[in-house]
Structure formats: structure tokens, C-alpha cells
Design an enzyme around this catalytic site. Structure first.
Site, PDB file in Angstrom:
ATOM      1  N   CYS A   1      45.262  27.591  21.955  1.00  0.00           N
ATOM      2  CA  CYS A   1      46.370  27.422  20.963  1.00  0.00           C
ATOM      3  C   CYS A   1      47.480  28.505  21.250  1.00  0.00           C
ATOM      4  CB  CYS A   1      45.994  27.644  19.651  1.00  0.00           C
ATOM      5  SG  CYS A   1      45.080  25.905  19.417  1.00  0.00           S
TER       6      CYS A   1
ATOM      7  N   ARG B   1      40.493  40.335  46.941  1.00  0.00           N
ATOM      8  CA  ARG B   1      41.236  38.899  47.021  1.00  0.00           C
ATOM      9  C   ARG B   1      40.742  38.356  48.144  1.00  0.00           C
ATOM     10  NH1 ARG B   1      45.316  37.968  43.628  1.00  0.00           N
ATOM     11  NH2 ARG B   1      45.404  40.141  43.319  1.00  0.00           N
TER      12      ARG B   1
ATOM     13  N   GLU C   1      39.107  47.976  51.722  1.00  0.00           N
ATOM     14  CA  GLU C   1      38.647  47.507  50.365  1.00  0.00           C
ATOM     15  C   GLU C   1      39.176  46.413  49.825  1.00  0.00           C
ATOM     16  OE1 GLU C   1      38.190  52.139  48.171  1.00  0.00           O
ATOM     17  OE2 GLU C   1      39.719  50.674  47.737  1.00  0.00           O
TER      18      GLU C   1
ATOM     19  N   TYR D   1      39.706  37.297  40.646  1.00  0.00           N
ATOM     20  CA  TYR D   1      40.449  37.666  39.366  1.00  0.00           C
ATOM     21  C   TYR D   1      40.520  36.324  38.601  1.00  0.00           C
ATOM     22  CZ  TYR D   1      41.299  41.628  42.234  1.00  0.00           C
ATOM     23  OH  TYR D   1      41.046  42.920  43.167  1.00  0.00           O
TER      24      TYR D   1
END
Ligand SMILES: *Cc1c(COP(=O)(O)O)cnc(C)c1O
Length: 419
Positions: A342, A275, A272, A371
Site C-alpha cells: 500500500c 552482483r 569481491e 540484493y
């Protein structure tokens, strides 16, 4: 690490100039090279498939753009989905239900009902989930995720296989879980574990496989269960830093399939990767909008912040950066690449030696495909950015930028506040 070509000092991605992409669509923008996605898929599939029947379940939480899913559907990939939203997205992208495996954690009854109504097999994470699923259906193929007590990952936050994590059926309960599944009328077909995300070492995969093989043997001897597949999860890392090594896919496949073939009757291995397939196919392009010299540091302020790419701020991750329009120039100064959010933690990269920067330069953050977009947010009321697919020089917009209307659509103001 993927090498990028350049002409006249201009970086090319999939045959298109980065500056032309920004000129045409604006920035910040995620840019994916279609050929790289296909190449990565074929590399991982090929390494395993030449040793035993292999199914790749692309972990789509890494990147769920429909165009990316279409590429992988064409390649013959299957899917690891972790939510009903991912399941429905992949069905829409053309994957049949039997090509999806749902692996949730802390799954609600509503989600169990929704996933099973789509006929998508469920990889069960706990005894509680098993009991609750049995009241909905026992018809779908069943597998369990075991906690193998072997963990690995690029950050504490993504190690899933260690003993102390919330994931999977605890190892000491796994045989009982299958016994209970048989009692309830299920037909268990597989066994799954996932150690975590982003390691480059083969050794944790070997230890996990040994755990899975031992469990498979006990299932056969004690319960007479012959598993159809063993799923070793994802977590194949990539080298984000120049000095890091690449995963030796051939060695990984050899060590893992060798143990499964020698020790079990399972016919198929499931892998699986998220990435590994998508990370290095994609870059994030940002424009330098502001330059600031402080007594300590030089800051290059870009239009991309942790709303676009949260990995550096959230995990302390490293992404290699370069200047797309000064691609052949030597480094002259050290910069922090920061964004418009910020918070002090808002950065893309720190202390990087780069060519002297000017306003309008295009910063490229490498390995942003996994991601990256999927973890982006609307923090500071900033819209999610565009995504582009490039293929042999041709550019296609695969996601429009959000509008302010999109951000406000679900918000409601009570009428008493409108006078
Ligand atoms: C996230 C995840 C993966 C993929 O992890 P990568 O590190 O992207 O390969 C695979 N399986 C499961 C169950 C996951 O949750």
C-alpha cells in the site's frame, strides 16, 4: 545479458518451465539457475587468475542462501562478509574462517569480539576500530579499508568510495593507521578499497588501483611493510537495461593486475564481486492477479511487491520484465507492473511494452539474484517468499515461505493488555 530458451512459448530457466515452477511451489518465487552461478564465478576468477594469484571474496550480502553459498564453496570461492550474521552463515555453509574476510562499518565492540572469536580476519574501517580491536586481539591477520576518494555506482546510495562517504580510513590517515597497527603489535597483511556497486566502466577501478599502489609503495618505503594482498573490492556492474554494456572483465583484469604487479610486491589480488556473480543467475516470478485500465496507464497488479524486490522502489532501478507463459508473443500494450504493497512507489517495472496480459500470467523480473531476496522485508505483514534452485531441469526448494507464526514469534504483549 543472459538469454533464456523457450518451448511452445514457455520460458525455461535452467531447463525447467517457469510455469511449472509456479504450479509446483506458488508465487512470488525467486528462481536460481545453478549453472549460471558457476559460470559467472568462473568468468571472473578466470579473468584475474590467468594474470596473477587471485582470491575471489564473494560479497555474500548480495545473496546469502545456504544453497548458493554451498555452490560457491564448491567452486573454491572465499567470502566478503559485512556482519556477524553473514560470518556465521558462511561458517555454517562450510567456509573455514581463513576463507572469510570481515569488512564492517561502524562496528561495535560486541561484533568485534564475536567475529574475532570465530578466528575470522577483520578488515579495519577506522582508527577507532583499530584501537578497540587491539584490546580484544592482535593475533589475527590485519588489513585496512582505505577511502580511495574514487567513487562509482548505479545510484548515489551505493557509491562508497567517494571522499564524502562514511566508509574506510581517510586517505590522508592511512599510513599513520598502519604505523599505529605495528605499534600495537598487529601484522598487517593487506590493503582494501571498495568504490561502490554496479558500474560497468573500467576507469574508476584503474584510478582506485593507482591509489592503492601508491599507498602500498609508501608502506614499504616508510614502514617496511610488504603487503601480501591488495583487495580491489567489488562493484563490477551488469547490464540491467538492454542497451547497457557488459563489463570487459579481461580489460579490467589486465589494467588492474598490470599495475599491482608492476608497482607492488603483493602476491595476491583479491576481488569481491557480489552482483556480478549472482544477479543474472536468478529471476523473480510473480503472478498477474489484477488488471486495471486508468485514463493514464494500464496497471498489471502482481503478487510481488517491494517487500519482495525493493530495488525499483528504493534505487529507481530497472529490471527487465517479460511474460513467462507468452515468451514468443510480440508486445501489444504498455503496462506498469505493480504489487500489493500500500504505497504508490510500489512497482517492479514502469511503462513496459508487453504482450496483452491476462489474469494468471506469469511475469518474470530478470537479474533479481543480487540484493533481491536479501533486501526483502515483511512490510504489510507479508511473509518472505520461497526460493528455488534449478539444475538441468531439476527443481529444489532452497527456502520455504515464512508463515504468520514466523512473523509473530518475537512479538510480546504485556499481560495487562490481555484481559
Ligand atoms: C557490497 C560490497 C561488495 C560487493 O559489491 P557488488 O556491487 O555486489 O559487487 C564488495 N565489497 C564490499 C566491502 C561491499 O560492501
Amino acid at each position: 545479458m543472459r538469454k533464456f530458451e523457450h518451448v511452445d512459448g514457455q520460458m525455461l530457466i535452467g531447463g525447467a518451465r517457469a510455469v511449472d515452477i509456479v504450479k509446483r511451489f506458488g508465487s512470488p518465487i525467486y528462481v536460481t539457475d545453478e549453472d549460471a552461478v558457476r559460470e559467472n564465478y568462473r568468468a571472473v576468477y578466470g579473468a584475474f587468475a590467468k594474470r596473477m594469484p587471485t582470491r575471489i571474496n564473494y560479497a555474500c550480502k548480495a545473496n546469502t542462501n545456504l544453497a548458493i553459498l554451498r555452490i560457491l564453496e564448491q567452486e573454491g570461492s572465499c567470502i566478503d562478509a559485512v556482519s556477524i550474521g553473514e560470518v556465521e552463515t558462511c561458517l555454517r555453509a562450510g567456509f573455514s574462517p581463513d576463507r572469510i574476510l570481515y569488512t564492517g562499518v561502524n562496528v561495535s565492540n560486541d561484533e568485534l569480539r564475536a567475529v574475532s572469536s570465530k578466528r575470522v580476519p577483520i578488515n579495519v574501517d577506522s582508527l577507532s576500530e583499530l584501537e578497540r580491536l587491539s584490546k580484544i586481539t592482535t593475533e589475527l591477520p590485519l588489513s585496512f579499508r582505505v577511502n580511495p576518494e574514487v567513487g562509482s555506482g548505479h545510484s548515489e546510495k551505493v557509491i562508497t568510495g567517494a571522499k564524502s562517504t562514511k566508509f574506510g580510513v581517510p586517505k590522508h590517515q592511512i599510513i599513520d593507521a598502519y604505523a599505529r597497527a605495528l605499534e600495537l603489535g598487529f601484522r598487517p597483511k593487506g590493503l582494501h578499497a571498495h568504490i561502490g556497486s554496479g558500474g560497468q566502466a573500467v576507469e574508476p577501478f584503474i584510478r582506485m588501483t593507482e591509489v592503492l599502489v601508491t599507498i602500498a609503495q609508501e608502506l614499504e618505503s616508510k614502514l617496511g611493510i610488504e603487503l601480501e594482498f591488495i583487495d580491489i573490492g567489488g562493484g563490477i556492474g551488469i547490464p540491467y537495461r538492454p542497451e547497457e554494456s557488459v563489463m570487459d572483465l579481461d580489460l579490467l583484469a589486465e589494467e588492474v593486475t598490470g599495475r599491482i604487479k608492476a608497482g607492488t610486491t603483493a602476491r595476491t589480488i583479491v576481488v569481491e564481486p557480489g552482483r556480478y556473480i549472482i544477479a543474472d543467475s536468478t529471476v523473480l516470478l510473480a503472478t498477474v492477479v489484477d488488471l486495471k485500465d486508468t485514463p493514464d496507464k494500464k496497471f498489471a497488479g502482481t503478487d510481488a511487491g517491494f517487500n519482495n524486490l525493493v530495488r525499483p522502489a528504493f534505487y529507481g532501478s530497472y529490471h527487465r520484465v517479460a511474460v513467462a507463459n507468452k515468451f514468443d508473443r510480440p508486445a501489444e500494450a504498455k503496462y506498469d507492473i505493480v504489487g500489493p504493497i500500500c504505497e504508490t512507489g510500489d512497482h517492479i517495472a514502469k511503462d513496459r511494452e508487453l504482450p496483452k496480459l491476462d489474469e494468471g500470467d506469469i511475469i518474470v523480473a530478470y537479474d533479481a539474484g543480487a540484493y533481491g531476496f536479501t533486501m526483502s522485508s515483511n512490510y504489510n505483514m507479508r511473509p518472505l517468499c520461497r526460493e528455488v534452485l534449478v539444475h538441468k531441469g531439476e527443481m529444489n526448494l532452497i527456502r520455504e515461505k515464512q508463515t504468520l507464526e514466523d512473523l509473530l514469534r518475537q512479538v510480546k504483549v504485556p499481560s495487562r493488555l490481555l484481559v
